[in-house]
Motif scaffolding. Sequence first.
Motif, mmCIF file in Angstrom:
data_model
loop_
_atom_site.group_PDB
_atom_site.id
_atom_site.type_symbol
_atom_site.label_atom_id
_atom_site.label_comp_id
_atom_site.label_asym_id
_atom_site.label_seq_id
_atom_site.Cartn_x
_atom_site.Cartn_y
_atom_site.Cartn_z
ATOM 1 N N ARG A 1 0.812 -1.220 0.000
ATOM 2 C CA ARG A 1 0.000 0.000 0.000
ATOM 3 C C ARG A 1 0.842 1.265 0.000
ATOM 4 O O ARG A 1 0.534 2.229 -0.702
ATOM 5 N N GLU A 2 1.927 1.261 0.756
ATOM 6 C CA GLU A 2 2.740 2.473 0.849
ATOM 7 C C GLU A 2 4.100 2.331 0.161
ATOM 8 O O GLU A 2 4.984 3.159 0.358
ATOM 9 N N ARG A 3 4.263 1.263 -0.628
ATOM 10 C CA ARG A 3 5.529 1.016 -1.347
ATOM 11 C C ARG A 3 6.694 0.948 -0.375
ATOM 12 O O ARG A 3 7.724 1.602 -0.550
ATOM 13 N N THR A 4 6.519 0.132 0.659
ATOM 14 C CA THR A 4 7.554 -0.001 1.692
ATOM 15 C C THR A 4 7.982 -1.462 1.851
ATOM 16 O O THR A 4 8.196 -1.943 2.966
ATOM 17 N N ILE B 1 10.991 3.641 0.248
ATOM 18 C CA ILE B 1 12.179 3.399 1.066
ATOM 19 C C ILE B 1 13.408 4.006 0.407
ATOM 20 O O ILE B 1 14.265 4.601 1.069
ATOM 21 N N LEU B 2 13.503 3.867 -0.906
ATOM 22 C CA LEU B 2 14.633 4.450 -1.630
ATOM 23 C C LEU B 2 14.707 5.964 -1.442
ATOM 24 O O LEU B 2 15.790 6.551 -1.384
ATOM 25 N N GLN B 3 13.546 6.585 -1.335
ATOM 26 C CA GLN B 3 13.498 8.035 -1.188
ATOM 27 C C GLN B 3 13.920 8.489 0.211
ATOM 28 O O GLN B 3 14.503 9.568 0.367
ATOM 29 N N LYS B 4 13.653 7.681 1.229
ATOM 30 C CA LYS B 4 13.845 8.129 2.605
ATOM 31 C C LYS B 4 15.048 7.507 3.323
ATOM 32 O O LYS B 4 15.496 8.046 4.328
ATOM 33 N N VAL B 5 15.539 6.385 2.826
ATOM 34 C CA VAL B 5 16.593 5.660 3.540
ATOM 35 C C VAL B 5 17.814 5.533 2.642
ATOM 36 O O VAL B 5 17.710 5.080 1.495
ATOM 37 N N ASP B 6 18.969 5.906 3.161
ATOM 38 C CA ASP B 6 20.202 5.767 2.407
ATOM 39 C C ASP B 6 20.511 4.289 2.155
ATOM 40 O O ASP B 6 20.367 3.454 3.060
ATOM 41 N N ALA B 7 20.944 3.970 0.945
ATOM 42 C CA ALA B 7 21.176 2.578 0.568
ATOM 43 C C ALA B 7 22.228 1.901 1.443
ATOM 44 O O ALA B 7 22.171 0.690 1.694
ATOM 45 N N GLY B 8 23.190 2.653 1.937
ATOM 46 C CA GLY B 8 24.241 2.071 2.751
ATOM 47 C C GLY B 8 23.768 1.545 4.085
ATOM 48 O O GLY B 8 24.468 0.736 4.724
ATOM 49 N N HIS C 1 11.810 4.702 10.310
ATOM 50 C CA HIS C 1 11.334 5.588 9.233
ATOM 51 C C HIS C 1 9.854 5.407 8.900
ATOM 52 O O HIS C 1 9.211 6.347 8.407
ATOM 53 N N PHE C 2 9.315 4.220 9.173
ATOM 54 C CA PHE C 2 7.922 3.930 8.793
ATOM 55 C C PHE C 2 7.206 3.254 9.967
ATOM 56 O O PHE C 2 7.104 2.022 10.022
ATOM 57 N N PRO C 3 6.727 4.043 10.926
ATOM 58 C CA PRO C 3 6.031 3.456 12.084
ATOM 59 C C PRO C 3 4.743 2.761 11.644
ATOM 60 O O PRO C 3 4.218 3.027 10.554
ATOM 61 N N PRO C 4 4.225 1.891 12.474
ATOM 62 C CA PRO C 4 3.016 1.159 12.083
ATOM 63 C C PRO C 4 1.799 2.073 11.993
ATOM 64 O O PRO C 4 1.691 3.066 12.716
#
Length: 228
Positions: free
Chosen positions: A143-146, A167-174, A210-213
Amino acid sequence: MRLTEGDRGRIAEAVGQAERATSGEIFCVLAGRVSSYVDVSLVWAALAALAVPALLIPFGFGLSWPEGWPTSGWQAAHASTSAVAGQTLAVYALIQALLFALVFVLTRIPPVLRWVTPRSIRRARVRAAALQQFLAHGVHVTRERTGVLILAALAEHQVELITDELILQKVDAGVWADAVAALVRGLKAGSPAAGFEAAVRQCGDVLAAHFPPRPDNPNELSDRLIVL
């Protein structure tokens, strides 16, 4: 490297527990081998068949039939040029065919195949297999692409982790390196279940930060490990 039902249950429980603290979804895949690499064996066999006979000629290796064969000992004192050329080509072709078959069979042995397959090729095919699983199991349509997919390829000795758009937008890949390292440690120790559990916990911690329930937090993907 085998997984018992108990091992699969432990991984599923780890996924379920991690997802309770986040709106993200974690999906795990274990593959024995992602490609047959027949093309790699064919390339090595063809190179050996083409190169080795030609390299032997400067060292005095003669391309002719063994004495007495296949003529039962009778030979002409002065063979014609065309006959000699034909004999040479026939021997050359036979050597090429034998080399091709030998190298192809040798490179089908799993440890040899892994050694002769460039790491870049193995990495690319594991990545392609992970993307295929990502799409096939709908990890990209949460639903939220997470969604996060973790794939371990045993024969290739490779681990791949793929995350969805948000996730790609908000979390660094490393950030995901710790999860990958945890799974690799478990696989090296011969305990894939423990490796997946540790990797899932690492992913769960990142997703929870980054993505709480949500108030309604359905389980959109299966928690069970997929074994290919």
